[in-house]
Design an enzyme around this catalytic site. Structure first.
Site, PDB file in Angstrom:
ATOM      1  CG  ASP A  45      56.961  78.303  93.123  1.00  0.00           C
ATOM      2  OD1 ASP A  45      57.706  78.262  94.110  1.00  0.00           O
ATOM      3  OD2 ASP A  45      56.634  79.361  92.569  1.00  0.00           O
TER       4      ASP A  45
ATOM      5  CB  SER B  77      66.601  75.881  90.995  1.00  0.00           C
ATOM      6  OG  SER B  77      66.747  76.970  91.891  1.00  0.00           O
TER       7      SER B  77
ATOM      8  CG  ASN C   5      65.937  76.576  94.949  1.00  0.00           C
ATOM      9  OD1 ASN C   5      65.367  75.568  94.527  1.00  0.00           O
ATOM     10  ND2 ASN C   5      65.390  77.787  94.844  1.00  0.00           N
TER      11      ASN C   5
END
Length: 233
Positions: free
Chosen positions: A2, A47, A50
């Site tokens: 991240d 993900s 996303n």
């Protein structure tokens, strides 16, 4: 992994440059993992959620993913690293689906394993396992009573790999955001303030050192763990 966008903003660069820097960071972290004899490294690359990001950012991420698969598969194979991609594949373009299959086929053996979670979500993973088991029950291949934690484990992503010992999240957030919910039931959690492009060999060293200071009890008491350690010494 991240913090790519925030790193780019901090550097005065557009968001895609942050993702590009994040991809380049993978090799350094993999090399550090080898120093620590880490056999499996799983990266949360994209993900299920996303897809909600701005279309141009999603497009840039897909381009980077395709480029990485085509560029790195031969290198991984040469270095003895097995590649495994987990997550849904039907929402990727045919070109990316083909690249995933070719990369996995090329790097299908190795003493260490690199797992890339792409279009992955922990809730999807468990629902997918439940669906497979329900289909077997409907087909008369098993009974509801035979659905256990072991049978779910057999149908979950990464069922052929050991459960992760350590889950690291960069970027300063203190949550796991739908990542490996089943597999990480007993993982040690480590939250790092560094953005992913700044997560270097020293940062991994610090995370591993922190991990080794923890006592992993798995439901036992501290005294039981100490006695077990003395007995195996």
């Amino acid at each position: 992994m991240d913090g790519n966008n925030r790193w780019a903003k901090q550097q005065g660069k557009p968001g895609p440059q942050g993702h590009k820097a994040g991809v380049e960071k993978i090799r350094e972290v993999m090399e550090s993992c080898r120093r620590h004899d880490i056999e499996v490294l799983t990266l949360f690359a994209f993900s299920s959620e996303n897809w909600k990001r701005p279309p141009l950012e999603v497009e840039a991420l897909m381009t980077l993913f395709l480029s990485y698969l085509k560029r790195e598969a031969k290198k991984l194979n040469k270095e003895g690293v097995k590649l495994k991609v987990i997550g849904r594949r039907d929402r990727f373009s045919p070109k990316i689906q083909k690249a995933i299959a070719e990369a996995e086929s090329l790097a299908q053996e190795g003493a260490t394993t690199l797992v890339i979670a792409a279009d992955y979500g922990g809730q999807w993973d468990m629902a997918n396992a439940a669906r497979q088991l329900a289909e077997k029950v409907a087909a008369g291949e098993m009974t509801p009573d035979e659905i256990t934690t072991d049978s779910i484990q057999d149908h979950i992503s990464m069922s052929d790999l050991p459960a992760p010992d350590l889950l690291i999240r960069t970027g300063g957030e203190h949550r796991i955001s739908n990542f490996l919910l089943w597999q990480a039931a007993y993982s040690e959690l480590y939250f790092c303030d560094l953005y992913w492009p700044d997560f270097d060999a020293k940062a991994l060293d610090d995370a591993v050192a922190d991990f080794h200071q923890r006592q992993r009890r798995f439901g036992k008491t501290s005294e039981q763990v100490l006695k077990q350690g003395e007995a195996s010494a």
